[in-house]
Design a protein around this motif. Structure first.
Motif, PDB file in Angstrom:
ATOM      1  N   TRP A   1      52.763 -30.894  -1.574  1.00 54.40           N
ATOM      2  CA  TRP A   1      52.390 -31.892  -2.621  1.00 54.40           C
ATOM      3  C   TRP A   1      51.220 -31.292  -3.185  1.00 54.40           C
ATOM      4  CZ3 TRP A   1      52.234 -36.944   0.597  1.00 54.40           C
ATOM      5  CH2 TRP A   1      53.475 -37.622   0.753  1.00 54.40           C
ATOM      6  N   GLU A   2      51.312 -31.006  -4.533  1.00 52.29           N
ATOM      7  CA  GLU A   2      50.105 -30.539  -5.234  1.00 52.29           C
ATOM      8  C   GLU A   2      49.256 -29.528  -4.454  1.00 52.29           C
ATOM      9  OE1 GLU A   2      49.440 -31.112  -8.449  1.00 52.29           O
ATOM     10  OE2 GLU A   2      50.989 -32.714  -8.837  1.00 52.29           O
TER      11      GLU A   2
ATOM     12  N   ALA B   1      48.582 -36.101  -6.205  1.00 50.16           N
ATOM     13  CA  ALA B   1      49.602 -35.562  -5.498  1.00 50.16           C
ATOM     14  C   ALA B   1      50.471 -36.642  -4.819  1.00 50.16           C
ATOM     15  CB  ALA B   1      48.708 -35.048  -4.363  1.00 50.16           C
TER      16      ALA B   1
ATOM     17  N   PRO C   1      55.053 -39.288  -6.931  1.00 47.76           N
ATOM     18  CA  PRO C   1      56.206 -39.635  -6.692  1.00 47.76           C
ATOM     19  C   PRO C   1      56.471 -40.836  -5.805  1.00 47.76           C
ATOM     20  CG  PRO C   1      55.826 -37.094  -6.488  1.00 47.76           C
ATOM     21  CD  PRO C   1      54.665 -37.730  -6.630  1.00 47.76           C
ATOM     22  N   VAL C   2      55.417 -40.840  -4.766  1.00 47.99           N
ATOM     23  CA  VAL C   2      55.278 -41.979  -3.628  1.00 47.99           C
ATOM     24  C   VAL C   2      55.044 -43.373  -4.494  1.00 47.99           C
ATOM     25  CG1 VAL C   2      54.620 -42.777  -1.533  1.00 47.99           C
ATOM     26  CG2 VAL C   2      54.777 -40.223  -2.041  1.00 47.99           C
TER      27      VAL C   2
ATOM     28  N   LYS D   1      57.772 -44.292  -7.974  1.00 44.77           N
ATOM     29  CA  LYS D   1      59.121 -44.518  -7.702  1.00 44.77           C
ATOM     30  C   LYS D   1      59.669 -46.027  -7.400  1.00 44.77           C
ATOM     31  CE  LYS D   1      63.347 -42.832  -5.721  1.00 44.77           C
ATOM     32  NZ  LYS D   1      63.883 -42.112  -4.182  1.00 44.77           N
TER      33      LYS D   1
ATOM     34  N   ASP E   1      53.763 -33.878 -13.475  1.00 47.29           N
ATOM     35  CA  ASP E   1      54.415 -34.532 -12.343  1.00 47.29           C
ATOM     36  C   ASP E   1      55.216 -36.048 -12.457  1.00 47.29           C
ATOM     37  OD1 ASP E   1      53.391 -32.362 -10.861  1.00 47.29           O
ATOM     38  OD2 ASP E   1      51.757 -33.492  -9.859  1.00 47.29           O
TER      39      ASP E   1
ATOM     40  N   GLU F   1      62.673 -37.797 -14.315  1.00 44.99           N
ATOM     41  CA  GLU F   1      63.942 -36.972 -14.251  1.00 44.99           C
ATOM     42  C   GLU F   1      64.546 -37.142 -13.133  1.00 44.99           C
ATOM     43  OE1 GLU F   1      65.523 -34.714 -16.300  1.00 44.99           O
ATOM     44  OE2 GLU F   1      66.511 -33.780 -14.704  1.00 44.99           O
ATOM     45  N   VAL F   2      63.928 -37.189 -11.962  1.00 44.10           N
ATOM     46  CA  VAL F   2      64.531 -37.303 -10.666  1.00 44.10           C
ATOM     47  C   VAL F   2      65.103 -38.750 -10.397  1.00 44.10           C
ATOM     48  CG1 VAL F   2      63.983 -37.293  -8.000  1.00 44.10           C
ATOM     49  CG2 VAL F   2      63.135 -35.513  -9.449  1.00 44.10           C
TER      50      VAL F   2
END
Lengths: 314, 381
Positions: free
Chosen positions: B43-44, B178, B181-182, B185, B336, B342-343
């Motif tokens: 993470w970062e 960092a 994403p958590v 999402k 990020d 994208e994910v």
């Protein structure tokens, strides 16, 4: 010759900047006759004093400048050049004692003050008067003649007629008033005004940017691409009118993949794919072995992205 | 013999063991967690390794007065820390960011700029909440900028508005960046329907070199004239981009986007970490800042996604609709948050690549957060 001229221009600019710096000094306050509560100098004496203020946002070195109380004798009291303490920071003040004994130190002038006199600050050329302050003839003992900022943003100062209690080494005027944060707390305690204004400004700034680029570039470009887009909607391949545009499309695909993956290999693949789509080359030909791309840890995008943490529940 | 014991006793007083407090140990443990997350989870790492190690450096218990601590005038760490305290490092990082950012995604779809503006609501939402929790307006402004999801901007603004809170604000901003994403999402999934997530956006058009050169100049003129107080950040960002796009200053662009940004990132990470000295850092205010920072990210993501849905209401042509999954990218955590788009997009449709589209609001978010920082500075500075 060109280099010489450039050097001369740079030097001239530097000199003019230096002069401009000294001109940012003002005589902000003066006490001619201190009373028994007045400030003591380094020798324990009570003398008159003047306060210099740097209204610029840069440091000003006033070493080499002159102070005088006589317009016909502008070089009466020299401020020494060699003292590093003569560098005055932005929006800072310094006191000069008018004890009549310049030899006492850097911050002592060779004359004394009295009501009715005018004190001058003279540039280091010995000719240009930077600023002056006329001490009223009626100035009482222990009181100060001073200038105050009437526009703090523009740093505009003006002489105030009413004598005031001296404020040595302190900034005059609105400087000492509440900070912006404190003012904001009073005017907008819940923060809604600032929020509305700020959000509007952010939107306006970015909307203006959007509008300009839409009008200048996006709209004309889309108009230009319209025939190709129409042919695509009819199920046909895009019409690529010229070689230059074809290469631009290939470059766009390459750029997109390059940004996404950062590899020249993908750029080459993208170009090949584009050429295939544009019917320029054939993928399947007799006698030619076609190597198809296979996924591996090196080219699989999902393996290249950082993984999201997985929430494990027991 | 007596002298030996006396010397040993004196030496003991200088050791970390004699001066250690539980707060030092807590901060060292947090530093170790940061390093672990960076190395194990990746993470970062560029940020969390220097910050984590800086935390350990800053919290080694020491005898005060040896002139080695980050808050002791003239010490090596103190001199390096001046770059953070005086706000020198953030504009230099912005120069590097400008030199490595491709604004093509934004120029090809200018409407996406507005998503970058909407996501800045996180800044002002956190500002309102911070005022509610009793912070002074200048402190609230500095805390709010965490919602911009931009570490250099957060450091720049907090060094001007609330230097005392800078350590907590900087660590909070970088930590949540960092954790993008958590944090993002679940919000994205919560606010979008399956149908919306399946929207395929049209391929962006090709952007000419002329457009790329004009963009930094026009962008700078517009934003700097509207918010001159954002000049250090905006000026460096657009200058760096001009170095890249002009095509005639490749060496300068390469230096700005390579060695220069690497050096400054190392120094900023290490010194920000070191500034979290336990006696200055561990406080109720720091805990509140971390809470408000998290909320600001949540608000920013929510506003970004909802704004895209709002935009879609006004777009009649179904082929031109915007996938709301790129709304989160309006926060300026480059790249990020665009990667998250994208994910998440590919999870539901592996053929739907949103990265290029998400880069538009993402870089707009960088501009938007710098503009917002400038506004806060002009009101509260």
């Amino acid at each position: 010759m060109r280099k010489f001229l450039t050097t001369v221009l740079v030097l001239a600019a530097a000199v003019s900047l230096s002069a401009q710096n000294v001109s940012d000094l003002i005589i902000s306050e003066a006490v001619a006759q201190p009373d028994s509560t007045g400030l003591l100098d380094d020798y324990g004496r009570r003398s008159g004093w003047i306060e210099l203020y740097n209204k610029s946002t840069g440091t000003v070195n006033f070493g080499g400048c002159y102070l005088t109380d006589d317009r016909s004798q502008l070089k009466k009291s020299l401020i020494p050049k060699s003292d590093l303490r003569t560098k005055l920071g932005p929006r800072q003040v310094v006191l000069i004692w008018c004890s009549g004994r310049g030899a006492d130190g850097t911050f002592y002038a060779d004359f004394t003050l009295a009501p009715g006199k005018t004190v001058y600050l003279v540039s280091n050329d010995g000719r240009t008067i930077i600023d002056s302050l006329a001490i009223p003839a009626t100035l009482p003992y222990g009181m100060a003649a001073y200038k105050q900022a009437f526009d703090i943003r523009q740093q505009e100062f003006e002489f105030v007629d009413n004598p005031e209690i001296p404020t040595p080494r302190m900034l005059n005027g609105e400087h000492g008033s509440a900070t912006k944060g404190e003012l904001m707390k009073e005017r907008d305690p819940h923060g809604w005004i600032l929020t509305v204004v700020s959000v509007s400004v952010v939107f306006c700034a970015l909307a203006l940017l959007w509008f300009l680029f839409w009008v200048l570039f996006d709209r004309p470009a889309k108009k230009k691409d319209a025939p190709a887009a129409r042919s695509m909607t009819k199920g046909k391949r895009p019409v690529i009118p010229s070689d230059s545009e074809e290469s631009e499309v290939a470059a766009a695909i390459a750029l997109a993949l390059d940004m996404e993956t950062g590899g020249d290999t993908y750029a080459a693949i993208a170009t090949a794919v584009h050429l295939y789509l544009a019917d320029t080359v054939h993928d399947i030909e007799p006698g030619i072995v076609t190597i198809r791309r296979s996924e591996s840890a090196w080219n699989n995008k999902s393996l290249n992205f950082r993984k999201s943490p997985i929430l494990v529940t027991k | 013999m007596e002298h030996i014991f006396e010397s040993l006793a004196q030496f003991w007083e200088y050791t970390g063991f004699a001066n250690c407090t539980w707060q030092n140990l807590v901060m060292i443990a947090i530093g170790l967690v940061f390093i672990t997350l960076a190395i194990v989870k990746e993470w970062e790492p560029m940020l969390l390794v220097p910050i984590g190690f800086g935390m350990i450096v800053g919290n080694i218990p020491m005898f005060p007065g040896l002139n080695i601590g980050v808050y002791e005038d003239g010490s090596v760490l103190n001199i390096l820390y001046q770059g953070v305290k005086q706000g020198w490092y953030p504009p230099l990082i912005f120069l590097g960011i400008g030199a490595m950012t491709d604004f093509s995604a934004l120029i090809s779809q200018p409407r996406l700029i507005l998503i970058g503006a909407a996501a800045q609501m996180g800044i002002f939402g956190a500002y309102l909440l911070a005022l509610l929790f009793g912070f002074a307006p200048n402190e609230a402004g500095a805390i709010g900028i965490i919602g911009g999801a931009d570490g250099p901007t957060a450091i720049f603004l907090s060094s001007k508005l609330a230097p005392d809170l800078m350590g907590a604000i900087a660590v909070s901003a970088y930590s949540y960046m960092a954790l993008v994403p958590v944090i993002q999402k679940p919000i994205m999934l919560l606010l979008t329907t399956k149908k919306e997530r399946l929207i395929h956006m049209p391929t962006p058009r090709v952007v000419s070199k002329k457009e790329k050169i004009v963009f930094p100049i026009v962008g700078f003129l517009i934003t700097a004239f509207i918010v001159p107080s954002g000049l250090p950040l905006l000026g460096m960002l657009f200058f760096g981009n001009l170095l890249k796009e002009s095509g005639v200053t490749k060496r300068l662009a390469n230096t700005a986007s390579g060695p220069l940004i690497d050096v400054v990132t190392t120094l900023i990470g290490l010194t920000v970490g070191a500034s979290t000295q336990a006696d200055k850092f561990i406080s109720v205010k720091s805990v509140l800042i971390f809470g408000l920072g998290l909320l600001s990210f949540v608000i920013a993501t929510t506003c970004g996604v909802l704004f895209v849905k709002l935009m879609n209401l006004f777009i009649a042509n179904p082929a031109k609709k915007i996938n709301p999954l790129i709304g989160n990218a309006g926060v300026s955590a480059v790249p990020d948050s665009a990667r998250v788009s994208e994910v998440v997009g590919r999870e539901i449709d592996p053929t739907n690549h949103l990265l290029m589209h998400a880069m538009g609001p993402n870089v707009a978010g960088v501009i938007g957060s710098a503009v917002a920082a400038g506004i806060l500075l002009s009101f509260l500075g």
